[in-house]
Scaffold this motif. Structure first.
Motif, short mmCIF file in Angstrom:
data_model
loop_
_atom_site.label_atom_id
_atom_site.label_comp_id
_atom_site.label_asym_id
_atom_site.label_seq_id
_atom_site.Cartn_x
_atom_site.Cartn_y
_atom_site.Cartn_z
N LEU A 92 30.21 125.56 104.84
CA LEU A 92 30.47 124.25 105.44
C LEU A 92 31.79 123.68 104.94
O LEU A 92 32.57 123.12 105.72
N HIS A 93 32.06 123.86 103.65
CA HIS A 93 33.33 123.40 103.08
C HIS A 93 34.50 124.11 103.76
O HIS A 93 35.50 123.49 104.14
N HIS A 94 34.37 125.43 103.94
CA HIS A 94 35.43 126.21 104.58
C HIS A 94 35.66 125.74 106.02
O HIS A 94 36.79 125.62 106.48
N TRP A 95 34.57 125.46 106.74
CA TRP A 95 34.67 125.00 108.12
C TRP A 95 35.42 123.67 108.21
O TRP A 95 36.31 123.50 109.04
N ILE A 96 35.05 122.72 107.35
CA ILE A 96 35.69 121.41 107.41
C ILE A 96 37.17 121.52 107.07
O ILE A 96 38.02 120.90 107.72
N LYS A 97 37.51 122.33 106.07
CA LYS A 97 38.93 122.55 105.74
C LYS A 97 39.66 123.18 106.92
O LYS A 97 40.80 122.81 107.23
N HIS A 98 39.01 124.13 107.56
CA HIS A 98 39.59 124.78 108.74
C HIS A 98 39.87 123.76 109.83
O HIS A 98 40.92 123.77 110.47
N ARG A 99 38.92 122.85 110.05
CA ARG A 99 39.09 121.84 111.09
C ARG A 99 40.21 120.88 110.75
O ARG A 99 40.93 120.42 111.62
N GLN A 100 40.35 120.56 109.47
CA GLN A 100 41.47 119.72 109.04
C GLN A 100 42.80 120.38 109.40
O GLN A 100 43.70 119.75 109.96
N ARG A 101 42.93 121.65 109.03
CA ARG A 101 44.17 122.38 109.31
C ARG A 101 44.43 122.46 110.81
O ARG A 101 45.56 122.31 111.27
N GLU A 263 42.74 115.50 92.44
CA GLU A 263 41.55 116.24 92.02
C GLU A 263 40.39 116.04 92.98
O GLU A 263 39.36 116.69 92.86
N VAL A 264 40.52 115.16 93.96
CA VAL A 264 39.43 114.90 94.90
C VAL A 264 39.59 115.78 96.14
O VAL A 264 40.62 115.75 96.79
N ASP A 265 38.58 116.55 96.42
CA ASP A 265 38.56 117.39 97.62
C ASP A 265 37.61 116.71 98.61
O ASP A 265 36.39 116.81 98.50
N HIS A 266 38.18 116.03 99.60
CA HIS A 266 37.36 115.26 100.53
C HIS A 266 36.48 116.16 101.39
O HIS A 266 35.36 115.78 101.74
N ALA A 267 36.96 117.35 101.73
CA ALA A 267 36.15 118.28 102.51
C ALA A 267 34.95 118.74 101.70
O ALA A 267 33.84 118.87 102.22
N ASP A 268 35.16 118.98 100.41
CA ASP A 268 34.05 119.39 99.53
C ASP A 268 33.02 118.27 99.43
O ASP A 268 31.80 118.52 99.54
N ASN A 269 33.49 117.04 99.24
CA ASN A 269 32.57 115.92 99.15
C ASN A 269 31.79 115.73 100.44
O ASN A 269 30.58 115.43 100.42
N GLU A 270 32.46 115.89 101.57
CA GLU A 270 31.78 115.71 102.85
C GLU A 270 30.75 116.81 103.08
O GLU A 270 29.66 116.55 103.60
#
Length: 317
Positions: A92-101, A263-270
């Protein structure tokens, strides 16, 4: 912004349609997963746009419940990269980061077509300036009611463009233009992100942000309106966390810590937040049935934003 009643005002609207959207002139931390505030007590639009993507979420809003679930099932299949029938936090973290990019790439592509007028694969400052402000440059914004604002926008755009233009040749490559549109993504642009944030919020021009300016940027009460609880929370955050030296103001260093918390990864938190809210059996994994059972929550989330996060058969992770 009010414009004078003249034919020139119509032309300005045409220019404005080509210029960089307002929200892209004002930048905070990493690319936002959503333009919405993340406040579950007032709905789940932030999560909606994180799961789907900003534009996809708008498309989802037009679908019937059955169509929404079908689309959501397709997304779940794509997120489950190891095909074990579960969505893990990592997937899920990878997906959200992918969508950001993907959102950033699509946004840059969209604006690139507007500004690369000679189609040479580069955008010069003059190209950008003339496309955005050209009608008014010779007139010194005489047909615009708020001249100072337009002059400020032009000066600010030029400063940002020059900062993004690493080799100083007055011409932006695609990478440099991406830094211009999304400075929060580039280390060499971060001082400028802080500078722009202070300029936007510092209404009295003293170079720092006091509590009233901080709150005023987020909330403007109507006459007699009671201040909501989330504003009280922000006041507390200002005094207890944001204002590190307790002098009653946020200086540039404190603003940097606020808007650029590296240090905050918003995709990780989401990802953690979405699993917490939809993982019915609390095993730390999501199944298709759990996602569909919570489709009302997800479809008002950020992972689905069906447009900015448009998923098609060519959309590789």
């Amino acid at each position: 912004m009010k414009l004078l009643r003249s034919l020139a005002s119509i032309c300005l609207l045409a220019v404005a349609a080509l210029s960089v959207p307002t929200q892209e002139k004002r930048v905070h931390h990493q690319s936002d997963l959503s333009d919405r505030a993340h406040d579950d007590s007032h709905g789940f639009q932030y999560d909606h746009e994180a799961f789907l993507g900003k534009e996809e979420a708008k498309t989802f809003d037009q679908l019937t419940p059955e169509e929404s679930k079908d689309k959501l099932a397709m997304i779940v299949v794509r997120i489950d990269t190891d095909k074990d029938g579960y969505i893990s936090h990592a997937e899920l973290h990878h997906w959200i980061k992918h969508r950001q990019r993907r959102y950033i790439e699509e946004n840059v592509n969209k604006h690139w077509k507007d500004y690369d007028k000679n189609q040479d694969g580069k955008i010069g400052w003059e190209e950008y300036k003339n496309t955005t402000y050209g009608f008014y440059l010779d007139e010194e914004f005489d047909d615009v009611e708020d001249k100072a604002t337009y002059r400020f926008m032009l000066t600010r755009d030029e400063r940002r463009f020059k900062t993004a233009d690493r080799d100083g040749d007055g011409i932006a490559t695609r990478e440099e233009f991406t830094a211009f549109l999304h400075p929060e993504e580039f280390d060499h642009m971060k001082d400028l992100v802080v500078q722009e944030t202070v300029e936007d919020i510092d209404k009295n021009g003293d170079g720092k942000i006091d509590i009233n300016e901080y709150i005023g940027d987020m909330f403007s009460p109507e006459s007699g309106e009671r201040e909501p609880d989330w504003v009280q929370t922000e006041r507390k955050h200002f005094h207890e966390f944001r204002d590190a030296n307790k002098d009653g103001y946020l200086d540039n260093a404190e603003v940097a810590h606020w808007v650029l918390p590296g240090e905050v990864d918003h995709a990780d938190n989401e990802a953690k937040h979405l699993i917490h809210e939809t993982d019915t059996d609390k095993d730390g994994l999501l199944t298709l049935s759990e996602v569909l059972d919570n489709s009302d929550y997800i479809i008002t989330s950020t992972i689905t934003d069906f447009g900015g996060m448009r998923m098609d058969e060519h959309d590789e992770l």
